[in-house]
Write a protein that holds these residues in place. Structure first.
Motif, PDB file in Angstrom:
ATOM      1  N   LYS A   1      -4.694   0.118  31.137  1.00 48.74           N
ATOM      2  CA  LYS A   1      -4.126   0.339  29.813  1.00 48.74           C
ATOM      3  C   LYS A   1      -3.021  -0.526  29.975  1.00 48.74           C
ATOM      4  O   LYS A   1      -2.018  -0.715  29.122  1.00 48.74           O
ATOM      5  N   TYR A   2      -2.401  -0.918  31.257  1.00 50.36           N
ATOM      6  CA  TYR A   2      -1.138  -1.591  31.501  1.00 50.36           C
ATOM      7  C   TYR A   2      -1.276  -2.937  31.818  1.00 50.36           C
ATOM      8  O   TYR A   2      -2.494  -3.533  32.348  1.00 50.36           O
ATOM      9  N   LYS A   3      -0.356  -3.882  31.771  1.00 45.44           N
ATOM     10  CA  LYS A   3      -0.364  -5.186  32.034  1.00 45.44           C
ATOM     11  C   LYS A   3       0.064  -5.341  33.675  1.00 45.44           C
ATOM     12  O   LYS A   3       1.368  -4.893  33.938  1.00 45.44           O
ATOM     13  N   VAL A   4      -0.958  -5.453  34.487  1.00 44.38           N
ATOM     14  CA  VAL A   4      -0.729  -5.464  35.953  1.00 44.38           C
ATOM     15  C   VAL A   4      -0.615  -6.680  36.564  1.00 44.38           C
ATOM     16  O   VAL A   4      -1.415  -7.532  36.591  1.00 44.38           O
ATOM     17  N   GLU A   5       0.329  -7.039  37.176  1.00 42.62           N
ATOM     18  CA  GLU A   5       0.704  -8.356  38.041  1.00 42.62           C
ATOM     19  C   GLU A   5       0.025  -8.016  39.326  1.00 42.62           C
ATOM     20  O   GLU A   5      -0.618  -8.967  39.920  1.00 42.62           O
ATOM     21  N   ASP A   6       0.008  -6.874  39.979  1.00 43.21           N
ATOM     22  CA  ASP A   6      -0.616  -6.683  41.334  1.00 43.21           C
ATOM     23  C   ASP A   6      -0.745  -5.206  41.422  1.00 43.21           C
ATOM     24  O   ASP A   6      -0.338  -4.383  40.916  1.00 43.21           O
ATOM     25  N   MET A   7      -2.022  -5.051  42.114  1.00 40.96           N
ATOM     26  CA  MET A   7      -2.270  -3.635  42.791  1.00 40.96           C
ATOM     27  C   MET A   7      -2.440  -3.604  44.263  1.00 40.96           C
ATOM     28  O   MET A   7      -2.683  -4.580  44.977  1.00 40.96           O
ATOM     29  N   LYS A   8      -2.011  -2.348  44.559  1.00 45.49           N
ATOM     30  CA  LYS A   8      -2.116  -2.352  46.274  1.00 45.49           C
ATOM     31  C   LYS A   8      -2.555  -0.898  46.484  1.00 45.49           C
ATOM     32  O   LYS A   8      -2.350   0.174  45.440  1.00 45.49           O
ATOM     33  N   SER A   9      -3.215  -0.565  47.480  1.00 40.56           N
ATOM     34  CA  SER A   9      -3.673   0.623  47.940  1.00 40.56           C
ATOM     35  C   SER A   9      -3.049   1.126  49.065  1.00 40.56           C
ATOM     36  O   SER A   9      -2.293   0.285  49.901  1.00 40.56           O
ATOM     37  N   ALA A  10      -2.720   2.585  48.978  1.00 44.65           N
ATOM     38  CA  ALA A  10      -2.022   3.072  50.192  1.00 44.65           C
ATOM     39  C   ALA A  10      -2.463   4.630  50.163  1.00 44.65           C
ATOM     40  O   ALA A  10      -3.030   4.932  49.099  1.00 44.65           O
ATOM     41  N   GLY A  11      -2.349   5.173  51.382  1.00 44.60           N
ATOM     42  CA  GLY A  11      -2.716   6.570  51.768  1.00 44.60           C
ATOM     43  C   GLY A  11      -1.635   7.475  51.719  1.00 44.60           C
ATOM     44  O   GLY A  11      -0.543   7.087  51.865  1.00 44.60           O
ATOM     45  N   SER A  12      -1.872   8.732  51.753  1.00 43.02           N
ATOM     46  CA  SER A  12      -1.110  10.114  51.703  1.00 43.02           C
ATOM     47  C   SER A  12       0.283   9.435  50.916  1.00 43.02           C
ATOM     48  O   SER A  12       0.132   9.091  49.687  1.00 43.02           O
ATOM     49  N   SER A  13       1.440  10.307  51.155  1.00 40.65           N
ATOM     50  CA  SER A  13       2.715  10.252  50.354  1.00 40.65           C
ATOM     51  C   SER A  13       3.167   8.902  50.234  1.00 40.65           C
ATOM     52  O   SER A  13       4.311   8.844  49.678  1.00 40.65           O
ATOM     53  N   LEU A  14       2.692   8.009  51.059  1.00 42.75           N
ATOM     54  CA  LEU A  14       3.385   6.785  51.004  1.00 42.75           C
ATOM     55  C   LEU A  14       3.494   5.930  49.787  1.00 42.75           C
ATOM     56  O   LEU A  14       4.648   5.170  49.510  1.00 42.75           O
ATOM     57  N   LYS A  15       2.647   6.506  48.731  1.00 42.75           N
ATOM     58  CA  LYS A  15       2.621   6.052  47.255  1.00 42.75           C
ATOM     59  C   LYS A  15       3.871   6.457  46.830  1.00 42.75           C
ATOM     60  O   LYS A  15       4.286   5.465  46.027  1.00 42.75           O
ATOM     61  N   PHE A  16       4.299   7.665  46.705  1.00 48.81           N
ATOM     62  CA  PHE A  16       5.396   7.870  46.214  1.00 48.81           C
ATOM     63  C   PHE A  16       6.849   7.141  46.563  1.00 48.81           C
ATOM     64  O   PHE A  16       7.805   6.464  45.940  1.00 48.81           O
ATOM     65  N   CYS A  17       6.579   6.863  48.074  1.00 48.84           N
ATOM     66  CA  CYS A  17       7.902   6.256  48.614  1.00 48.84           C
ATOM     67  C   CYS A  17       7.785   4.686  48.159  1.00 48.84           C
ATOM     68  O   CYS A  17       8.804   3.900  48.144  1.00 48.84           O
ATOM     69  N   LEU A  18       6.607   4.012  48.248  1.00 55.91           N
ATOM     70  CA  LEU A  18       6.696   2.578  47.533  1.00 55.91           C
ATOM     71  C   LEU A  18       7.232   2.470  46.403  1.00 55.91           C
ATOM     72  O   LEU A  18       7.964   1.608  46.099  1.00 55.91           O
ATOM     73  N   VAL A  19       6.936   3.458  45.340  1.00 60.29           N
ATOM     74  CA  VAL A  19       7.411   3.429  44.111  1.00 60.29           C
ATOM     75  C   VAL A  19       9.104   3.687  44.468  1.00 60.29           C
ATOM     76  O   VAL A  19      10.194   3.134  43.749  1.00 60.29           O
ATOM     77  N   ALA A  20       9.468   4.777  45.217  1.00 57.82           N
ATOM     78  CA  ALA A  20      10.985   4.929  45.336  1.00 57.82           C
ATOM     79  C   ALA A  20      11.741   3.724  45.925  1.00 57.82           C
ATOM     80  O   ALA A  20      12.913   3.516  45.583  1.00 57.82           O
ATOM     81  N   ALA A  21      10.876   2.942  46.682  1.00 60.11           N
ATOM     82  CA  ALA A  21      11.736   1.794  47.411  1.00 60.11           C
ATOM     83  C   ALA A  21      11.710   0.505  46.664  1.00 60.11           C
ATOM     84  O   ALA A  21      12.086  -0.605  46.907  1.00 60.11           O
TER      85      ALA A  21
END
Length: 266
Positions: free
Chosen positions: A181-201
């Motif tokens: 549904k979104y216009k995405v420039e890049d996708m990445k995969s990550a495990g565990s709670s690191l995904k929250f931290c990538l958004v936070a950073a």
């Protein structure tokens, strides 16, 4: 709650648990068992849990403690408690992929106010400060002496070119349909709670989770994201995700930077 003491204790215990986890991770072999819900558990989960639980109970004897590895702790906590996932991303740990974390958080009135997320194999540690802002500490790490920290914050999102992060082990067709549904420039995969931290950073804009999670999986990362200016909402009605739910199971949710224009999940 004295947040100076809380943050110091959570940080120290996360680092000590991370050291114990890495000792086992770097061994030639380690034991893997299956829990009653068919999920895996290793000796690293159990060793880290014992260390963290003992430390939190000693420091905060009057605060309820919920931890993944102790089923008896899952009932009876109110809306204010400490919550622990001693090794989030056990499947990543077993596969020796490095995307696993130690998660410790403090929830007050249903909101994760303080948290620490430590990824020992990646050498990354994120946590909320006593004042509630979020930082990333760079190593080498010492349990007793904090190192250099850098304030982190969500990025100013460009809705025509979003950066999206999704689960490495649990991504499915429904998640892909929502991301489409979104216009995405890049996708990445990550495990565990690191995904929250990538958004936070500011390394990603959007993390949708259309799959089963428990409160101990998400509370610490949620706290870090809140402290960096981000948000976490339920997928079904876009209201804030709260903690202290019966059974500690989460609904589907979306973690995101506030500039992201969320699409209707239907």
């Amino acid at each position: 709650m004295n947040f100076e003491t809380l943050v110091s204790v959570m940080r120290r215990l996360a680092l000590e648990a991370g050291d114990k986890i890495m000792e086992i991770y770097e061994a030639d072999d380690f034991e893997v068992k299956t829990k009653s819900d068919a999920s895996p558990v290793t000796e690293a989960d159990e060793a880290a849990d014992a260390l963290i639980s003992a430390g939190l109970r000693e420091a905060f004897p009057d605060v309820d403690l919920v931890t993944e590895e102790q089923a008896e702790s899952h009932a009876g906590a109110g809306r204010t408690f400490l919550i622990v996932d001693p090794l989030d991303g056990t499947k990543e740990f077993i596969k020796r992929r490095g995307d696993f974390t130690v998660n410790i958080a403090y929830v007050e009135n249903g909101v994760p106010l303080r948290g620490v997320v430590y990824a020992p194999a990646k050498g990354r540690m994120f946590y909320t400060t006593p004042t509630g802002t979020s930082v990333e500490e760079t190593g080498p790490f010492s349990p007793d002496t904090p190192g250099e920290t850098t304030p982190i914050s969500v990025r100013s999102s460009d809705n025509s070119a979003l950066l999206v992060v999704a689960s490495k082990s649990h991504r499915d067709e429904a998640t892909d349909e929502y991301i489409a549904k979104y216009k995405v420039e890049d996708m990445k995969s990550a495990g565990s709670s690191l995904k929250f931290c990538l958004v936070a950073a500011g390394e990603a804009d959007l993390y949708p989770r259309l799959g089963r999670t428990m409160e101990w999986d998400t509370a610490a990362g949620h706290a870090v994201l809140l402290g960096a200016g981000g948000r976490v909402v339920r997928f079904d009605d876009l209201t804030p995700l709260v903690y202290g739910k019966d059974g500690h199971a989460n609904p589907f949710f979306i973690a995101y930077a506030p500039d992201v224009e969320l699409h209707d999940p239907d």
